[in-house]
Design a protein around this motif. Sequence first.
Motif, PDB file in Angstrom:
ATOM      1  N   ASN A  77      37.679  29.996 -48.763  1.00 54.47           N
ATOM      2  CA  ASN A  77      37.127  29.873 -47.411  1.00 54.47           C
ATOM      3  C   ASN A  77      36.172  28.697 -47.279  1.00 54.47           C
ATOM      4  O   ASN A  77      36.220  27.950 -46.299  1.00 54.47           O
ATOM      5  CB  ASN A  77      36.411  31.174 -47.011  1.00 54.47           C
ATOM      6  N   ASP A  78      35.278  28.517 -48.255  1.00 60.82           N
ATOM      7  CA  ASP A  78      34.308  27.419 -48.183  1.00 60.82           C
ATOM      8  C   ASP A  78      35.002  26.060 -48.265  1.00 60.82           C
ATOM      9  O   ASP A  78      34.656  25.126 -47.518  1.00 60.82           O
ATOM     10  CB  ASP A  78      33.286  27.542 -49.312  1.00 60.82           C
ATOM     11  N   GLY A  79      35.985  25.962 -49.147  1.00 65.71           N
ATOM     12  CA  GLY A  79      36.709  24.701 -49.276  1.00 65.71           C
ATOM     13  C   GLY A  79      37.486  24.357 -48.025  1.00 65.71           C
ATOM     14  O   GLY A  79      37.478  23.204 -47.571  1.00 65.71           O
ATOM     15  N   MET A  80      38.146  25.347 -47.430  1.00 66.12           N
ATOM     16  CA  MET A  80      38.914  25.099 -46.214  1.00 66.12           C
ATOM     17  C   MET A  80      38.009  24.796 -45.032  1.00 66.12           C
ATOM     18  O   MET A  80      38.378  24.031 -44.133  1.00 66.12           O
ATOM     19  CB  MET A  80      39.813  26.288 -45.903  1.00 66.12           C
ATOM     20  N   LYS A  81      36.827  25.381 -45.017  1.00 66.44           N
ATOM     21  CA  LYS A  81      35.873  25.079 -43.948  1.00 66.44           C
ATOM     22  C   LYS A  81      35.518  23.592 -43.965  1.00 66.44           C
ATOM     23  O   LYS A  81      35.475  22.928 -42.923  1.00 66.44           O
ATOM     24  CB  LYS A  81      34.610  25.923 -44.110  1.00 66.44           C
ATOM     25  N   LYS A  82      35.299  23.049 -45.163  1.00 70.50           N
ATOM     26  CA  LYS A  82      34.985  21.624 -45.294  1.00 70.50           C
ATOM     27  C   LYS A  82      36.177  20.756 -44.873  1.00 70.50           C
ATOM     28  O   LYS A  82      36.011  19.747 -44.180  1.00 70.50           O
ATOM     29  CB  LYS A  82      34.593  21.303 -46.733  1.00 70.50           C
ATOM     30  N   ILE A  83      37.376  21.147 -45.322  1.00 73.07           N
ATOM     31  CA  ILE A  83      38.574  20.378 -44.978  1.00 73.07           C
ATOM     32  C   ILE A  83      38.807  20.359 -43.475  1.00 73.07           C
ATOM     33  O   ILE A  83      39.139  19.322 -42.889  1.00 73.07           O
ATOM     34  CB  ILE A  83      39.813  20.947 -45.717  1.00 73.07           C
ATOM     35  N   ALA A 102      50.796  13.441 -41.252  1.00 75.45           N
ATOM     36  CA  ALA A 102      51.495  14.718 -41.143  1.00 75.45           C
ATOM     37  C   ALA A 102      50.956  15.730 -42.145  1.00 75.45           C
ATOM     38  O   ALA A 102      50.735  16.903 -41.806  1.00 75.45           O
ATOM     39  CB  ALA A 102      52.993  14.521 -41.338  1.00 75.45           C
ATOM     40  N   THR A 103      50.737  15.303 -43.378  1.00 75.95           N
ATOM     41  CA  THR A 103      50.260  16.242 -44.394  1.00 75.95           C
ATOM     42  C   THR A 103      48.776  16.547 -44.249  1.00 75.95           C
ATOM     43  O   THR A 103      48.330  17.633 -44.625  1.00 75.95           O
ATOM     44  CB  THR A 103      50.556  15.715 -45.810  1.00 75.95           C
ATOM     45  N   LEU A 104      48.000  15.625 -43.698  1.00 79.63           N
ATOM     46  CA  LEU A 104      46.604  15.929 -43.383  1.00 79.63           C
ATOM     47  C   LEU A 104      46.530  17.075 -42.376  1.00 79.63           C
ATOM     48  O   LEU A 104      45.766  18.031 -42.540  1.00 79.63           O
ATOM     49  CB  LEU A 104      45.889  14.696 -42.822  1.00 79.63           C
ATOM     50  N   ALA A 105      47.358  16.976 -41.341  1.00 81.89           N
ATOM     51  CA  ALA A 105      47.379  18.022 -40.315  1.00 81.89           C
ATOM     52  C   ALA A 105      47.871  19.343 -40.891  1.00 81.89           C
ATOM     53  O   ALA A 105      47.314  20.412 -40.626  1.00 81.89           O
ATOM     54  CB  ALA A 105      48.267  17.596 -39.152  1.00 81.89           C
ATOM     55  N   ARG A 106      48.931  19.290 -41.694  1.00 79.73           N
ATOM     56  CA  ARG A 106      49.469  20.512 -42.300  1.00 79.73           C
ATOM     57  C   ARG A 106      48.478  21.126 -43.284  1.00 79.73           C
ATOM     58  O   ARG A 106      48.556  22.326 -43.582  1.00 79.73           O
ATOM     59  CB  ARG A 106      50.784  20.200 -43.029  1.00 79.73           C
ATOM     60  N   SER A 107      47.561  20.316 -43.799  1.00 83.31           N
ATOM     61  CA  SER A 107      46.576  20.806 -44.768  1.00 83.31           C
ATOM     62  C   SER A 107      45.346  21.394 -44.101  1.00 83.31           C
ATOM     63  O   SER A 107      44.490  21.954 -44.786  1.00 83.31           O
ATOM     64  CB  SER A 107      46.156  19.673 -45.714  1.00 83.31           C
ATOM     65  N   ILE A 302      55.833   9.546 -50.985  1.00 85.81           N
ATOM     66  CA  ILE A 302      55.052   9.884 -52.175  1.00 85.81           C
ATOM     67  C   ILE A 302      53.653   9.280 -52.091  1.00 85.81           C
ATOM     68  O   ILE A 302      52.654   9.931 -52.411  1.00 85.81           O
ATOM     69  CB  ILE A 302      55.782   9.400 -53.444  1.00 85.81           C
ATOM     70  N   PHE A 303      53.576   8.032 -51.629  1.00 86.25           N
ATOM     71  CA  PHE A 303      52.275   7.379 -51.461  1.00 86.25           C
ATOM     72  C   PHE A 303      51.422   8.154 -50.446  1.00 86.25           C
ATOM     73  O   PHE A 303      50.242   8.416 -50.679  1.00 86.25           O
ATOM     74  CB  PHE A 303      52.463   5.937 -50.978  1.00 86.25           C
ATOM     75  N   GLY A 304      52.032   8.498 -49.305  1.00 87.20           N
ATOM     76  CA  GLY A 304      51.288   9.201 -48.253  1.00 87.20           C
ATOM     77  C   GLY A 304      50.795  10.559 -48.705  1.00 87.20           C
ATOM     78  O   GLY A 304      49.647  10.947 -48.435  1.00 87.20           O
ATOM     79  N   LEU A 305      51.650  11.303 -49.415  1.00 86.58           N
ATOM     80  CA  LEU A 305      51.260  12.620 -49.913  1.00 86.58           C
ATOM     81  C   LEU A 305      50.188  12.510 -50.997  1.00 86.58           C
ATOM     82  O   LEU A 305      49.294  13.363 -51.089  1.00 86.58           O
ATOM     83  CB  LEU A 305      52.483  13.368 -50.454  1.00 86.58           C
ATOM     84  N   ALA A 306      50.267  11.455 -51.803  1.00 86.67           N
ATOM     85  CA  ALA A 306      49.250  11.239 -52.840  1.00 86.67           C
ATOM     86  C   ALA A 306      47.883  10.982 -52.209  1.00 86.67           C
ATOM     87  O   ALA A 306      46.863  11.473 -52.697  1.00 86.67           O
ATOM     88  CB  ALA A 306      49.656  10.069 -53.734  1.00 86.67           C
ATOM     89  N   ILE A 307      47.883  10.232 -51.120  1.00 92.35           N
ATOM     90  CA  ILE A 307      46.621   9.957 -50.424  1.00 92.35           C
ATOM     91  C   ILE A 307      46.009  11.241 -49.889  1.00 92.35           C
ATOM     92  O   ILE A 307      44.817  11.503 -50.052  1.00 92.35           O
ATOM     93  CB  ILE A 307      46.829   8.957 -49.277  1.00 92.35           C
ATOM     94  N   THR A 308      46.834  12.086 -49.253  1.00 96.62           N
ATOM     95  CA  THR A 308      46.331  13.348 -48.723  1.00 96.62           C
ATOM     96  C   THR A 308      45.808  14.235 -49.843  1.00 96.62           C
ATOM     97  O   THR A 308      44.739  14.850 -49.715  1.00 96.62           O
ATOM     98  CB  THR A 308      47.435  14.092 -47.947  1.00 96.62           C
ATOM     99  N   SER A 309      46.545  14.314 -50.938  1.00 98.90           N
ATOM    100  CA  SER A 309      46.113  15.138 -52.068  1.00 98.90           C
ATOM    101  C   SER A 309      44.780  14.642 -52.626  1.00 98.90           C
ATOM    102  O   SER A 309      43.897  15.446 -52.950  1.00 98.90           O
ATOM    103  CB  SER A 309      47.168  15.125 -53.177  1.00 98.90           C
ATOM    104  N   TYR A 310      44.627  13.342 -52.716  1.00 95.83           N
ATOM    105  CA  TYR A 310      43.384  12.772 -53.241  1.00 95.83           C
ATOM    106  C   TYR A 310      42.224  13.025 -52.281  1.00 95.83           C
ATOM    107  O   TYR A 310      41.106  13.342 -52.708  1.00 95.83           O
ATOM    108  CB  TYR A 310      43.549  11.266 -53.478  1.00 95.83           C
ATOM    109  N   THR A 311      42.499  12.912 -50.978  1.00 91.85           N
ATOM    110  CA  THR A 311      41.462  13.142 -49.979  1.00 91.85           C
ATOM    111  C   THR A 311      40.983  14.589 -50.019  1.00 91.85           C
ATOM    112  O   THR A 311      39.775  14.857 -49.873  1.00 91.85           O
ATOM    113  CB  THR A 311      42.008  12.826 -48.570  1.00 91.85           C
ATOM    114  N   SER A 312      41.915  15.528 -50.209  1.00 92.71           N
ATOM    115  CA  SER A 312      41.546  16.936 -50.256  1.00 92.71           C
ATOM    116  C   SER A 312      40.718  17.259 -51.477  1.00 92.71           C
ATOM    117  O   SER A 312      39.956  18.188 -51.491  1.00 92.71           O
ATOM    118  CB  SER A 312      42.807  17.801 -50.253  1.00 92.71           C
TER     119      SER A 312
END
Length: 312
Positions: A77-83, A102-107, A302-312
Motif C-alpha cells: 500500500n505505501d509503495g503504491m501510494k508513492k507510485i 502505456a506501462t506507466l499508466a498500467r503501473s 523493451i527499452f520503454g518497459l525497462a524505463i518504467t521498471s527502473y522508474t518504479s
Amino acid sequence: MVYDTGRLSTVIVTTAAVTTLALECFHHYLSKKSTKGSSASTLVHKKKDDEYKEPDKNYPEVLIKEQLARNYAFFGNDGMKKIREIFVVVLGAGGVGSNCVATLARSGVTKIRVVDFDQVSLSSLNRHSVATLKDVGTPKVECLRHRILQIAPWCEIEAIDEVFKIENSDRLVAQGNPDYVIDCIDNIDSKVDLLEYCHKKGYKTISSMGASCKSDPTRVNVGDISSTDEDPLAKAVRRRLRKRGIMNGVTCIFSAEKPDPRKARLLPLPEDEFDKGSVDELSALQNFRVRILPVMGTMPGIFGLAITSYTS
C-alpha cells in the motif's frame, strides 16, 4: 506436500468475494452511466468517426485497486501510494516513449505529461504501443492520451503536440515540478539540450539511447552516460555533453550489442531524391532525420518497459 485445507478455502472464498464485489461495482458503474445518458462530465473528442469518448473521471477506487491488484501485491500500500502520486514528463511518443507511457499508466502512475510533435505513421505501427490503423495521421500524443484513458480512466494525461526547444523547456518540462523526466527524443540536438537542462535543474532523468539496428534483448543495460558503449547515439550524446561540462550523472537505457552492418543498416535514399537538392529539405523539420533506421518492433518496447521498471 501437505495443504492446510481450511486456510486454502478461506483464501479462495476471500478472493471470490473481492472479485464479485469489484464486478458488482463495475456493473453498477456502467448502469449508472447508461441511465445518465450524455452527462456534462462525459466529454467527446471531436473526431470524424466519433470513436473516442472520454471516460468518467469518477472511476471507483475499488475498481482501480482491483485493476492494480498485482501491483499492490508487489509494492504494498505505501509503495503504491508513492507510485500513484508521482508526476512524470515523457518527451518523445514513438516506439520507446509510447511503451513507456502505456506501462506507466498500467503501473498506477496517475499524472503524466507527454510531449511530441509527430504523427502516427503506417510504418510506426510495428513498434507503437497502442496505435491502430485508425490513428494513422493523428498526433502521437493525442493517440496515446485517448488510448490510455480507455485502459486507465483515472489517469491525468496532458498531451502536448509540440517540438521541444530550449526556449520552451520551462513550460514543457519544469511546469508542475516533475518527479521524473524521461527522454525518448530521436533528434540529437534536442536530446542534448534536454539532458543539459535537466542536469542543471537537478531533475531525476532517464534517457533512452538507440534502439534501432539492435536485436539482442540480453544486451540492454541501465547505466550512467559515462559507462555506455557500443551505442553510436550514446557516444555522440556523451561527446556533446562533455563539451558542455557534463561528464556523468545522466541515467541511460542503452544496448551494448555491437553494431552489425550485415544484420541491419541505414536504408539508402533513392538517387532521384538527391537530385532534388539538399536532402535536409525532405525532412518535416530542420535537422530531423530523413533516412529510415531499421527497427525491430520489440526493441523499442523493451527499452520503454525497462524505463518504467527502473522508474518504479
